[in-house]
Design an enzyme around this catalytic site. Structure first.
Site, PDB file in Angstrom:
ATOM      1  N   CYS A   2       0.872  -1.171   0.000  1.00 25.53           N
ATOM      2  CA  CYS A   2       0.000   0.000   0.000  1.00 25.53           C
ATOM      3  C   CYS A   2       0.909   1.220   0.000  1.00 25.53           C
ATOM      4  O   CYS A   2       1.597   1.482   0.982  1.00 25.53           O
ATOM      5  CB  CYS A   2      -0.907   0.011   1.231  1.00 25.53           C
ATOM      6  N   GLU A 103      -4.123   1.265  -5.973  1.00 23.36           N
ATOM      7  CA  GLU A 103      -3.185   0.256  -6.461  1.00 23.36           C
ATOM      8  C   GLU A 103      -3.110   0.389  -7.981  1.00 23.36           C
ATOM      9  O   GLU A 103      -4.023   0.923  -8.612  1.00 23.36           O
ATOM     10  CB  GLU A 103      -3.618  -1.163  -6.074  1.00 23.36           C
TER      11      GLU A 103
END
Length: 220
Positions: A2, A103
């Site tokens: 992340c 993402e």
């Protein structure tokens, strides 16, 4: 991993939902990047407290603060084994507040960014760890986001996802009397994909300099 997320909610709504006291400045963030200060919630002596911590954990024993650039994430599977994280797992856990994360999906030579949110659009809490690093007169409080295997939604884009704690597990995660690492690791599981959704966003998100609402707007 992340490596980018957002938090554009009103601070008062966040305080109501996560039950913490906070003093200081706060403004909407659409493109939060490593090494920046981020809003976290820790358990204080008299209740939950909101703190701005640097994203990228610097272990208390580190010789150089630059190690933080490599420790923006901790893997749930090995968080109790790594020297950088195992002390914080027992003693220094936190919630890292967000309302979406990003993402990138590889498509040939390009990467398409996606934003992941809850279907109800409510803010949520990543499982985080924090630490205090001191050298001379300098003191830095920093944190990391724990990641886990992907759920059925995120796996279409990436092979990892940040741990989003359910409301029931947030209390346990912040409970400083709990030091059972096996129990703590049992909380670090993929979030229910049925409660999440995703959409493509502009490549504006690629640069941390782009910190406007445009970066969260769906492409289609």
């Amino acid at each position: 991993m992340c490596g980018r997320f957002s938090l554009a909610e009103d601070i008062h709504r966040l305080q109501m939902q996560f039950q913490f006291e906070y003093e200081g400045e706060f403004y909407p963030r659409y493109n939060i990047a490593p090494s920046q200060n981020i809003l976290t919630v820790i358990q204080g002596n008299k209740g939950r407290v909101g703190k701005q911590l640097r994203w990228g954990l610097i272990p208390f024993w580190a010789k150089d603060e630059k190690i933080g650039y490599k420790l923006i994430n901790a893997r749930a599977e090995t968080v109790d084994e790594k020297a950088s994280f195992k002390h914080s797992l027992k003693k220094r856990r936190c919630l890292i507040l967000a309302d979406g994360f990003y993402e990138w999906k590889k498509d040939g030579k390009t990467k398409q960014p996606y934003r992941f949110v809850l279907k109800n659009r409510e803010p949520f809490a990543f499982a985080g760890l924090w630490d205090r690093w001191e050298k001379g007169n300098e003191i830095i409080y920093s944190c990391t986001i724990i990641t886990t295997r992907p759920n059925e939604l995120t796996e279409k884009v990436h092979d990892r996802m940040p741990v989003i704690l359910t409301r029931e597990n947030q209390d346990a995660w912040l409970d400083r009397t709990i030091e059972d690492t096996e129990y703590l690791k049992s909380l670090l599981v993929p979030y229910d994909a049925g409660e999440m959704e995703t959409y493509e966003v502009s490549t504006l998100i690629n640069s941390p300099k782009n910190e406007t609402k445009e970066v969260i707007v769906p492409l289609n």
